[in-house]
Write a protein that holds these residues in place. Structure first.
Motif, PDB file in Angstrom:
ATOM      1  N   ASN A  50       7.697  -0.089 -23.715  1.00 21.62           N
ATOM      2  CA  ASN A  50       7.402   0.648 -22.280  1.00 21.62           C
ATOM      3  C   ASN A  50       5.934   0.837 -21.945  1.00 21.62           C
ATOM      4  N   ALA A  51       5.181   0.799 -23.240  1.00 25.15           N
ATOM      5  CA  ALA A  51       3.939   1.032 -22.967  1.00 25.15           C
ATOM      6  C   ALA A  51       3.073  -0.218 -22.293  1.00 25.15           C
ATOM      7  N   ASP A  52       3.642  -1.186 -22.948  1.00 21.82           N
ATOM      8  CA  ASP A  52       3.170  -2.611 -22.351  1.00 21.82           C
ATOM      9  C   ASP A  52       3.538  -2.790 -20.977  1.00 21.82           C
ATOM     10  N   ARG A  53       4.974  -2.590 -20.617  1.00 21.64           N
ATOM     11  CA  ARG A  53       4.963  -2.495 -19.230  1.00 21.64           C
ATOM     12  C   ARG A  53       4.285  -1.873 -18.301  1.00 21.64           C
ATOM     13  N   LEU A  54       4.056  -0.411 -18.596  1.00 16.51           N
ATOM     14  CA  LEU A  54       3.285   0.108 -18.017  1.00 16.51           C
ATOM     15  C   LEU A  54       1.980   0.045 -17.742  1.00 16.51           C
ATOM     16  N   GLN A  55       1.339  -0.656 -18.852  1.00 12.55           N
ATOM     17  CA  GLN A  55      -0.137  -1.451 -18.841  1.00 12.55           C
ATOM     18  C   GLN A  55       0.034  -2.654 -17.831  1.00 12.55           C
ATOM     19  N   ALA A  56       1.031  -3.398 -17.925  1.00 14.05           N
ATOM     20  CA  ALA A  56       1.103  -4.856 -16.964  1.00 14.05           C
ATOM     21  C   ALA A  56       1.320  -4.133 -15.606  1.00 14.05           C
ATOM     22  N   ASP A  57       2.123  -3.128 -15.134  1.00 14.16           N
ATOM     23  CA  ASP A  57       2.334  -2.763 -13.777  1.00 14.16           C
ATOM     24  C   ASP A  57       1.178  -2.194 -13.416  1.00 14.16           C
ATOM     25  N   ALA A  58       0.351  -1.481 -14.308  1.00 14.66           N
ATOM     26  CA  ALA A  58      -0.850  -0.681 -13.890  1.00 14.66           C
ATOM     27  C   ALA A  58      -1.969  -1.933 -13.171  1.00 14.66           C
ATOM     28  N   LEU A  59      -1.951  -3.027 -14.242  1.00 11.99           N
ATOM     29  CA  LEU A  59      -2.986  -4.119 -13.763  1.00 11.99           C
ATOM     30  C   LEU A  59      -2.418  -4.657 -12.602  1.00 11.99           C
ATOM     31  N   VAL A  60      -1.161  -5.133 -12.306  1.00 12.86           N
ATOM     32  CA  VAL A  60      -0.923  -5.499 -11.098  1.00 12.86           C
ATOM     33  C   VAL A  60      -1.373  -4.691  -9.989  1.00 12.86           C
ATOM     34  N   THR A  61      -1.004  -3.416 -10.149  1.00 13.41           N
ATOM     35  CA  THR A  61      -1.555  -2.396  -8.997  1.00 13.41           C
ATOM     36  C   THR A  61      -3.082  -2.619  -8.715  1.00 13.41           C
ATOM     37  N   ALA A  62      -3.600  -2.670  -9.934  1.00 11.05           N
ATOM     38  CA  ALA A  62      -5.255  -2.815  -9.916  1.00 11.05           C
ATOM     39  C   ALA A  62      -5.615  -3.881  -9.405  1.00 11.05           C
ATOM     40  N   GLY A  63      -4.975  -4.966  -9.555  1.00  8.80           N
ATOM     41  CA  GLY A  63      -5.255  -6.331  -8.875  1.00  8.80           C
ATOM     42  C   GLY A  63      -4.798  -6.326  -7.342  1.00  8.80           C
ATOM     43  N   LEU A  64      -3.981  -5.473  -6.946  1.00  8.02           N
ATOM     44  CA  LEU A  64      -3.848  -5.449  -5.376  1.00  8.02           C
ATOM     45  C   LEU A  64      -4.699  -4.438  -4.793  1.00  8.02           C
ATOM     46  N   GLU A  65      -5.304  -3.330  -5.523  1.00  7.66           N
ATOM     47  CA  GLU A  65      -6.470  -2.583  -4.912  1.00  7.66           C
ATOM     48  C   GLU A  65      -7.646  -3.232  -4.853  1.00  7.66           C
ATOM     49  N   LEU A  66      -7.872  -4.187  -5.715  1.00  9.91           N
ATOM     50  CA  LEU A  66      -9.137  -5.127  -5.753  1.00  9.91           C
ATOM     51  C   LEU A  66      -9.184  -5.977  -4.533  1.00  9.91           C
ATOM     52  N   ALA A  67      -7.900  -6.656  -4.250  1.00  9.16           N
ATOM     53  CA  ALA A  67      -7.593  -7.650  -2.987  1.00  9.16           C
ATOM     54  C   ALA A  67      -7.944  -6.718  -1.723  1.00  9.16           C
ATOM     55  N   ALA A  68      -7.264  -5.640  -1.672  1.00  6.97           N
ATOM     56  CA  ALA A  68      -7.442  -4.830  -0.468  1.00  6.97           C
ATOM     57  C   ALA A  68      -8.882  -4.262  -0.217  1.00  6.97           C
ATOM     58  N   TYR A  69      -9.441  -3.982  -1.406  1.00  5.96           N
ATOM     59  CA  TYR A  69     -10.964  -3.645  -1.058  1.00  5.96           C
ATOM     60  C   TYR A  69     -11.706  -4.773  -0.603  1.00  5.96           C
ATOM     61  N   ARG A  70     -11.664  -5.989  -1.230  1.00 10.69           N
ATOM     62  CA  ARG A  70     -12.481  -7.166  -0.531  1.00 10.69           C
ATOM     63  C   ARG A  70     -12.123  -7.285   0.791  1.00 10.69           C
ATOM     64  N   LEU A  71     -10.918  -7.037   1.161  1.00 11.71           N
ATOM     65  CA  LEU A  71     -10.551  -7.598   2.448  1.00 11.71           C
ATOM     66  C   LEU A  71     -11.198  -6.552   3.719  1.00 11.71           C
TER      67      LEU A  71
END
Length: 304
Positions: A50-71
């Motif tokens: 569950n911890a690994d899954r939470l970390q992976a989900d958080a990283l996906v969200t972080a990648g989305l936030e970075l893309a939105a910021y760039r745009l």
């Protein structure tokens, strides 16, 4: 003398009984310890997963936030219509690709010729492609209440438990509900269509070759030249519109972007998602999520 022997026998029997009881108690305690150890081990594994899954989900969200910021950090006039980047987020890694939805054909806006052209480019005979395009247009076209509609009659004849929506597609997957189009054709079409661009035109700078080939009057020779020119950084992108020779061609982007994020947690667990967002020009939120599809969520694979 016999009394002494009898008492000794009873003492041995009592001691033997006590030993048996002690052995049973030890066996029970060992069983309980084994059960507890199994429970603790399983709990630890579950918590780790569950911890690994939470970390992976958080990283996906972080990648989305970075893309939105760039745009959103750039004005609409200079905003890129596509791009890719890699980033480290803490001990994790993300690989992000973003592309304007204008690179796809909008099911709610595209004219019949573009829809039919896409299907023909995917191997559907011209006569059939025209019929299938009509089915899509009939699904999204509104009608007057109480008006006798040929498309409604068609669905009743087929015994369908529903009638055409007569309104825009809310999602591309609703194409599966359109009767009269073979499932194999729908499966081939879906990767190249959208409902989020809200544009009649297609961005020929970013669109897949199959989408560019769908434009009216596009010949194989013109298609090859256009694909070659758009890969040349010295060619003015605006010339691609003239080369396409179609009112359905553009190099403009949409406010909707498709973002693909592949993430790798510190444990090497990998996860990825395909998200469509709409950039907002005002308000408290810089973007709104229109669609979210978790494409992969699994154990360690090839490192990013």
């Amino acid at each position: 003398m016999s009394g002494v022997v009898h008492r000794r026998g009873m003492l041995r029997n009592e001691r033997g009984f006590i030993v048996i009881v002690v052995l049973w108690m030890l066996a029970a305690l060992a069983a309980l310890a084994l059960i507890y150890l199994t429970y603790v081990t399983n709990t630890a594994v579950t918590v780790a997963v569950n911890a690994d899954r939470l970390q992976a989900d958080a990283l996906v969200t972080a990648g989305l936030e970075l893309a939105a910021y760039r745009l959103t950090a750039q004005g609409e006039a200079t905003r890129p219509t596509s791009g890719t980047f890699n980033a480290r987020v803490g001990a994790g890694k993300v690989a992000v690709t973003f592309r304007s939805e204008a690179a796809r054909i909008d099911l709610n806006m595209a004219p019949k010729g573009v829809l039919a052209g896409l299907m023909m480019g995917l191997g559907v005979p011209g006569a059939d492609a025209a019929v299938y395009a009509d089915r899509i247009l009939a699904w999204r076209t509104s009608t007057e209440p109480g008006q006798d509609n040929a498309e409604d009659s068609y669905y009743r004849t087929l015994g369908a438990p529903y009638l055409p929506r007569h309104a825009p597609f809310p999602h591309s997957d609703e194409l599966w509900l359109v009767r009269g189009i073979p499932p194999a054709v729908i499966e081939r079409v879906l990767p190249f269509v959208t409902v989020f661009s809200n544009m009649r035109t297609v961005n020929v700078l970013d669109a897949a070759p199959q989408v560019v080939a769908a434009l009216p009057n596009m010949t194989p020779e013109t298609l090859q030249r256009l694909l070659r020119d758009r890969a040349d950084p010295n060619v003015d992108p605006r010339s691609l519109v003239g080369l396409a020779g179609s009112a359905s061609a553009t190099i403009e982007g949409s406010k909707a972007y498709r973002v693909t994020v592949a993430a790798e947690a510190p444990s090497h667990r990998q996860s990825s998602a395909e998200i469509v967002i709409l950039l907002l020009e005002s308000g408290d939120e810089p973007y709104r999520v229109l669609s979210w599809h978790n494409a992969f969520d699994g154990s360690a694979g090839k490192p990013l």
